[in-house]
Design a protein around this motif. Sequence first.
Motif, short mmCIF file in Angstrom:
data_model
loop_
_atom_site.label_atom_id
_atom_site.label_comp_id
_atom_site.label_asym_id
_atom_site.label_seq_id
_atom_site.Cartn_x
_atom_site.Cartn_y
_atom_site.Cartn_z
N ALA A 1 7.89 -4.27 -0.60
CA ALA A 1 7.78 -2.90 -0.10
C ALA A 1 9.15 -2.48 0.41
N THR A 2 9.25 -1.28 0.94
CA THR A 2 10.53 -0.80 1.44
C THR A 2 11.08 -1.74 2.50
N ALA B 1 0.83 -1.21 0.00
CA ALA B 1 0.00 0.00 0.00
C ALA B 1 0.86 1.25 0.00
N GLU B 2 2.01 1.21 0.69
CA GLU B 2 2.89 2.37 0.73
C GLU B 2 3.44 2.70 -0.65
N VAL B 3 3.70 1.68 -1.46
CA VAL B 3 4.23 1.90 -2.80
C VAL B 3 3.15 2.50 -3.70
N LEU C 1 10.55 9.86 -7.72
CA LEU C 1 9.71 9.07 -6.82
C LEU C 1 8.83 8.11 -7.60
N LEU C 2 8.29 8.59 -8.74
CA LEU C 2 7.46 7.74 -9.58
C LEU C 2 8.28 6.58 -10.14
N ARG C 3 9.52 6.86 -10.50
CA ARG C 3 10.40 5.81 -11.04
C ARG C 3 10.70 4.77 -9.95
N ALA C 4 10.98 5.25 -8.72
CA ALA C 4 11.30 4.32 -7.63
C ALA C 4 10.11 3.42 -7.31
N SER C 5 8.92 3.99 -7.24
CA SER C 5 7.74 3.18 -6.93
C SER C 5 7.39 2.28 -8.11
N GLY C 6 7.60 2.78 -9.34
CA GLY C 6 7.33 1.97 -10.52
C GLY C 6 8.22 0.75 -10.61
N ILE D 1 9.38 -0.96 -8.15
CA ILE D 1 8.87 -1.98 -7.23
C ILE D 1 7.63 -2.63 -7.79
N LEU D 2 6.73 -1.83 -8.35
CA LEU D 2 5.49 -2.38 -8.90
C LEU D 2 5.76 -3.28 -10.10
N LEU D 3 6.81 -2.97 -10.87
CA LEU D 3 7.19 -3.81 -12.01
C LEU D 3 8.07 -4.98 -11.60
N GLU D 4 8.35 -5.07 -10.31
CA GLU D 4 9.13 -6.17 -9.72
C GLU D 4 10.53 -6.27 -10.33
#
Length: 310
Positions: free
Chosen positions: A252-253, A92-94, A209-214, A216-219
């Motif tokens: 997640a982090t 959820a944090e991501v 920030l969008l790249r960092a979260s992306g 993680i979402l793209l594994e």
Amino acid sequence: MGAGHGHGHGGHDHGHAHGAVANRRRLAIAFGITAAVLVIQAVGAVVTGSLSLLVDTGHMLTDVGGLALSLVAATLAMRPPTSRRTWGFARAEVLSAAAQAGILLAIGVFALIEGVRRLLDPPEVEGGPLLVFGILGLVANVIAILVLVSARDANLNLRAAFLEVVNDALGSVAVIVSAIVIALTGFLQADALAAMVVACLIIPRAAMLLRASGRILLEETPDAIDLDAVRSHILELDHVTAVHDLHASQIATGLPVLTAHVVVADGCFRDGHGAAILAQVQTCIAEHFDVEHSTIQVEPVSHREPEAHA
């Protein structure tokens, strides 16, 4: 032979839970401060007609929404795993960080476009009231920064919240500077220039920030894990002949996970070495690469043929 592995310790879990509660409290305080100032700045934007204050108010609106989203994400992340959600709401944090980054990018692009238009046709802006509202916004943002600063690296969610508040503080500084310039010189374009400066500060940080979260979402494989090094370490173990289907990602982090198929000599399944090798591989991964959650399948050489993709 396969196994999942994790190091769970009561003290660590208690400390993590305590930290999560403290982080949620910080977010709640920052949310309350920002929401109060949002109302003040919205009134100020209407009274002064300032683009820089309007952009700062729009930015603060995203701050309030972002902090609310962060607060919800922090609350969800504290829920325990279930059979349906085996990692709980850790991601959820991501998702929250990605949403906030996307909104910040939109605000930044709008400020640039509207700023160019107002440079060509600047509206009347009252410098005195603009200065007052800018100072109020800056004071509130500084307080929110002090509340969040100690936890800004705890996870992406808090990093996003801290980034929004810092950017909003920079926006308040730009508003103050433009107000002083307008009051002293009558140069109305200062307001549009201030808005564009804020936009230029927002866009790169939001994109990062969008790249960092992306990622993680793209594994994608976490930066801290070198899969070539992981493979080399495993191949150095006795009886291991190959490693395939090696994957690493991040839930997640601070929560990386790793999976691998480890090929060993057929005899290991007859003389009992299989279980020992499994323990050695997981210990190696945990100690050398700080991955506490790994799933390893130990298989004999004769099993390779059915897995042609390997």
